[in-house]
Design a protein around this motif. Structure first.
Motif, mmCIF file in Angstrom:
data_model
loop_
_atom_site.group_PDB
_atom_site.id
_atom_site.type_symbol
_atom_site.label_atom_id
_atom_site.label_comp_id
_atom_site.label_asym_id
_atom_site.label_seq_id
_atom_site.Cartn_x
_atom_site.Cartn_y
_atom_site.Cartn_z
ATOM 1 N N GLN A 137 56.091 49.000 26.303
ATOM 2 C CA GLN A 137 56.399 48.837 27.712
ATOM 3 C C GLN A 137 55.222 49.282 28.600
ATOM 4 O O GLN A 137 55.205 48.997 29.781
ATOM 5 C CB GLN A 137 57.654 49.630 28.081
ATOM 6 N N ALA A 138 54.276 50.056 28.045
ATOM 7 C CA ALA A 138 53.118 50.491 28.831
ATOM 8 C C ALA A 138 52.102 49.357 28.941
ATOM 9 O O ALA A 138 51.939 48.560 28.019
ATOM 10 C CB ALA A 138 52.473 51.713 28.197
ATOM 11 N N SER A 139 51.437 49.280 30.082
ATOM 12 C CA SER A 139 50.436 48.231 30.302
ATOM 13 C C SER A 139 49.299 48.769 31.156
ATOM 14 O O SER A 139 49.473 49.692 31.941
ATOM 15 C CB SER A 139 51.073 47.008 30.972
ATOM 16 N N THR A 140 48.162 48.139 30.964
ATOM 17 C CA THR A 140 46.967 48.497 31.746
ATOM 18 C C THR A 140 46.493 47.265 32.481
ATOM 19 O O THR A 140 46.355 46.180 31.889
ATOM 20 C CB THR A 140 45.857 49.020 30.835
ATOM 21 N N SER A 141 46.238 47.449 33.774
ATOM 22 C CA SER A 141 45.811 46.305 34.593
ATOM 23 C C SER A 141 44.593 46.680 35.434
ATOM 24 O O SER A 141 44.361 47.849 35.753
ATOM 25 C CB SER A 141 46.954 45.846 35.509
ATOM 26 N N PHE A 142 43.832 45.667 35.777
ATOM 27 C CA PHE A 142 42.629 45.830 36.602
ATOM 28 C C PHE A 142 42.735 44.933 37.828
ATOM 29 O O PHE A 142 43.115 43.760 37.722
ATOM 30 C CB PHE A 142 41.380 45.474 35.797
ATOM 31 N N ASN A 143 42.401 45.482 38.989
ATOM 32 C CA ASN A 143 42.373 44.721 40.237
ATOM 33 C C ASN A 143 41.048 44.981 40.940
ATOM 34 O O ASN A 143 40.620 46.136 41.072
ATOM 35 C CB ASN A 143 43.519 45.134 41.162
ATOM 36 N N GLY A 144 40.423 43.944 41.371
ATOM 37 C CA GLY A 144 39.166 44.069 42.112
ATOM 38 C C GLY A 144 39.094 43.067 43.227
ATOM 39 O O GLY A 144 39.680 41.978 43.148
ATOM 40 N N SER A 145 38.403 43.454 44.261
ATOM 41 C CA SER A 145 38.236 42.540 45.399
ATOM 42 C C SER A 145 36.897 42.803 46.065
ATOM 43 O O SER A 145 36.366 43.914 46.025
ATOM 44 C CB SER A 145 39.375 42.721 46.415
ATOM 45 N N ALA A 146 36.351 41.790 46.662
ATOM 46 C CA ALA A 146 35.114 41.874 47.444
ATOM 47 C C ALA A 146 35.364 41.262 48.815
ATOM 48 O O ALA A 146 36.001 40.215 48.928
ATOM 49 C CB ALA A 146 33.977 41.146 46.729
ATOM 50 N N GLN A 147 34.911 41.975 49.859
ATOM 51 C CA GLN A 147 35.132 41.501 51.227
ATOM 52 C C GLN A 147 33.787 41.337 51.934
ATOM 53 O O GLN A 147 32.854 42.118 51.738
ATOM 54 C CB GLN A 147 35.998 42.474 52.033
ATOM 55 N N LEU A 148 33.722 40.321 52.749
ATOM 56 C CA LEU A 148 32.560 40.080 53.594
ATOM 57 C C LEU A 148 33.042 39.767 54.993
ATOM 58 O O LEU A 148 33.931 38.923 55.175
ATOM 59 C CB LEU A 148 31.730 38.920 53.047
ATOM 60 N N ASN A 149 32.469 40.473 55.977
ATOM 61 C CA ASN A 149 32.834 40.250 57.376
ATOM 62 C C ASN A 149 31.574 40.139 58.217
ATOM 63 O O ASN A 149 30.605 40.887 58.012
ATOM 64 C CB ASN A 149 33.696 41.409 57.910
ATOM 65 N N TYR A 150 31.598 39.214 59.130
ATOM 66 C CA TYR A 150 30.451 39.055 60.025
ATOM 67 C C TYR A 150 30.939 38.645 61.407
ATOM 68 O O TYR A 150 31.738 37.716 61.548
ATOM 69 C CB TYR A 150 29.484 37.993 59.491
ATOM 70 N N ASN A 151 30.440 39.368 62.404
ATOM 71 C CA ASN A 151 30.822 39.098 63.788
ATOM 72 C C ASN A 151 29.935 37.979 64.318
ATOM 73 O O ASN A 151 28.745 38.181 64.595
ATOM 74 C CB ASN A 151 30.654 40.370 64.627
ATOM 75 N N LEU A 152 30.522 36.782 64.418
ATOM 76 C CA LEU A 152 29.735 35.632 64.863
ATOM 77 C C LEU A 152 29.404 35.679 66.337
ATOM 78 O O LEU A 152 28.282 35.362 66.751
ATOM 79 C CB LEU A 152 30.503 34.335 64.553
ATOM 80 N N TYR A 153 30.351 36.087 67.149
ATOM 81 C CA TYR A 153 30.151 36.059 68.607
ATOM 82 C C TYR A 153 31.060 37.103 69.250
ATOM 83 O O TYR A 153 32.251 37.170 68.931
ATOM 84 C CB TYR A 153 30.482 34.668 69.164
ATOM 85 N N ASN A 154 30.466 37.959 70.117
ATOM 86 C CA ASN A 154 31.271 38.979 70.803
ATOM 87 C C ASN A 154 30.948 39.057 72.289
ATOM 88 O O ASN A 154 30.993 40.124 72.884
ATOM 89 C CB ASN A 154 31.094 40.345 70.143
ATOM 90 N N SER A 155 30.585 37.932 72.864
ATOM 91 C CA SER A 155 30.353 37.826 74.318
ATOM 92 C C SER A 155 29.220 38.729 74.804
ATOM 93 O O SER A 155 29.259 39.256 75.915
ATOM 94 C CB SER A 155 31.641 38.143 75.083
#
Length: 477
Positions: A137-155
């Motif tokens: 019943q025991a299990s091992t899991s892996f989760n990964g994520s990569a984020q990219l953010n860029y402010n295109l225009y802010n007046s």
């Protein structure tokens, strides 16, 4: 109002974003070289200063024994050496230089907004039932994520923030220059004060020697039967007065030495004296009008007010940018895997554009803009006030320079006349046709004439130093 547009698929997509004093004047040494970021100077061009004049490198040094603060000797130093020591040791200047470094880092921080931000998150988790022995019943899991953010225009907010940081850096650099010039002027003025104190000791010591010579003459004449007791008493009183003036002059000399030593942050066990002779340090050739214009062009205080006005303008733009649209690009990639479950790795990505428009904020943004607009008006008014003060300083020191130069010429003639008058008074007294009162008066006149000449020369040098500070020859930048 918010709006967004996203594209989502169950596969990996790689994302790539491709996103500067006039040469006719005998200029005194100055500390203006500290106005730019510190660079190792050429050792051959630096003024040589003995190491034992430098203070203990530990700023928290606290002497606890009398021998640690006892003056071990007096070292004569030149004005150039005094200025070099001030540049090395002055704490206010060091703080101003550190503020420049801080502002330079703030510029780099604001420029970071020109680039996207990228982050990675990951987790490795083992989970199971704690109340059963069934290990399946025991299990091992892996989760990964990569984020990219860029402010295109802010007046315009991003560019306004960068420009405000750059203007603040300029303000701090100009502050270093202003601090350097102020320190240079203070050291120069204090050095002239020490020269004057040294000259007062010399003049009063010479007056004591003259009074002693006159006393010997009157005592010899009394013993020879051609003088009077009254003449002897007059000479004794004159000698006592001269000795008292000498004692006071020596006290002022000691105070002047310690004042300069404190200003230079010297070692606790060293005293200093002035090595330079008392003489005119240079002539000012430009006219009054040329001097005023040069002061307006060069004074860092005026440039600081303009830079502060620019900072307020960028802050006004930052406030108004909050009322305009804000558009940013966001990308995300997720990776999920549970070990030993016979299922392949799951991944997904998302790419989207987000937009935001603030329709109503209760007037906060415009209120901040109005505050910045008022600060702009204040900076402009302070600029005008500083400009008028600079003109007054130039006119004041220019006038003092001219009058003191005339005084130097007049006092030189008076000194020669006083010396001749003293010689004649002594000859008349020795010949029996003059009085001791005339000799004493001539001696006092000579002492006054010597003091007046020294004062005129040093007042001229002080006025020249102040005028040079008012014009602030900054060279090419």
């Amino acid at each position: 109002m918010n709006f967004s547009l996203f594209f989502v698929r169950s596969t990996w997509v790689s994302l790539a974003l491709t996103m500067a004093l006039p040469s006719s004047i005998a200029i005194l040494p100055s500390l203006a070289s500290a106005a730019t970021p510190p660079k190792p100077p050429n050792p051959s061009s630096r003024v040589q200063v003995p190491d034992y004049l430098n203070p203990n490198p530990n700023p928290l040094q606290f002497p606890t024994k009398p021998e640690e603060v006892k003056i071990q000797g007096t070292v004569p130093i030149s004005l150039a050496q005094a200025l070099e020591l001030a540049k090395r040791n002055n704490q206010d200047l060091q703080i101003a230089i550190l503020q420049v470094e801080r502002s330079r880092s703030a510029v780099r921080e604001s420029q970071a907004a020109l680039f996207p931000t990228v982050g990675i998150d990951s987790s490795l988790t083992n989970s199971g039932n704690a109340f059963t022995s069934n290990s399946s019943q025991a299990s091992t899991s892996f989760n990964g994520s990569a984020q990219l953010n860029y402010n295109l225009y802010n007046s315009g907010n991003r560019q306004a923030t960068i420009q405000a940081a750059e203007e603040q850096l300029r303000v701090d650099e100009l502050n270093v220059e202003s601090q350097s010039l102020t320190i240079s002027l203070n050291v120069t003025t204090q050095y002239y004060n020490l020269q004057q104190a040294d000259e007062e000791v010399r003049i009063n010591r010479s007056a004591v020697e003259n009074a002693q010579a006159s006393l010997r003459d009157t005592q010899a004449r009394e013993q020879a039967g051609v003088g009077t007791r009254f003449d002897v008493l007059q000479s004794q009183v004159n000698l006592a007065n001269a000795q008292q003036l000498l004692v006071n002059a020596i006290s002022r000399q000691q105070i002047a030495r310690r004042q300069l030593a404190t200003l230079l942050s010297l070692s606790q066990s060293v005293d200093i004296s002035a090595a330079d002779p008392v003489q005119l340090v240079g002539l000012w050739q430009p006219t009054l009008e040329e001097t005023i214009v040069r002061a307006f062009q060069n004074r860092p205080e005026l440039q600081q007010q303009l830079a502060q006005r620019n900072i307020n303008e960028q802050q006004r733009r930052q406030a108004l940018s909050q009322l305009g649209p804000q558009i940013s690009l966001a990308g995300n990639y997720n990776l999920r895997d549970r070990f030993d479950d016979s299922v392949s790795i799951n991944d997904s990505y998302s790419v989207g554009i987000q937009g935001n428009l603030n329709l109503f904020d209760g007037g906060a943004a415009r209120a901040r803009a109005d505050q910045s607009r008022a600060n702009i008006a204040i900076a402009e008014t302070q600029f005008a006030s500083q400009r008028d003060l600079i003109r007054f300083d130039v006119e004041q020191f220019y006038s003092q320079l001219q009058s003191n130069l005339d005084n130097v010429q007049t006092s030189t003639v008076a000194l020669n006349q006083a010396r001749e008058a003293l010689n004649l008074a002594r000859l008349r007294f020795q010949a029996g046709v003059g009085t001791q009162t005339e000799v004493i008066a001539a001696e006092n006149d000579l002492t006054t004439a010597e003091g007046n000449r020294v004062t005129a020369i040093l007042d001229y040098n002080r006025a020249l130093a102040n005028l040079q500070r008012s014009v602030t020859f900054r060279g090419s930048r």
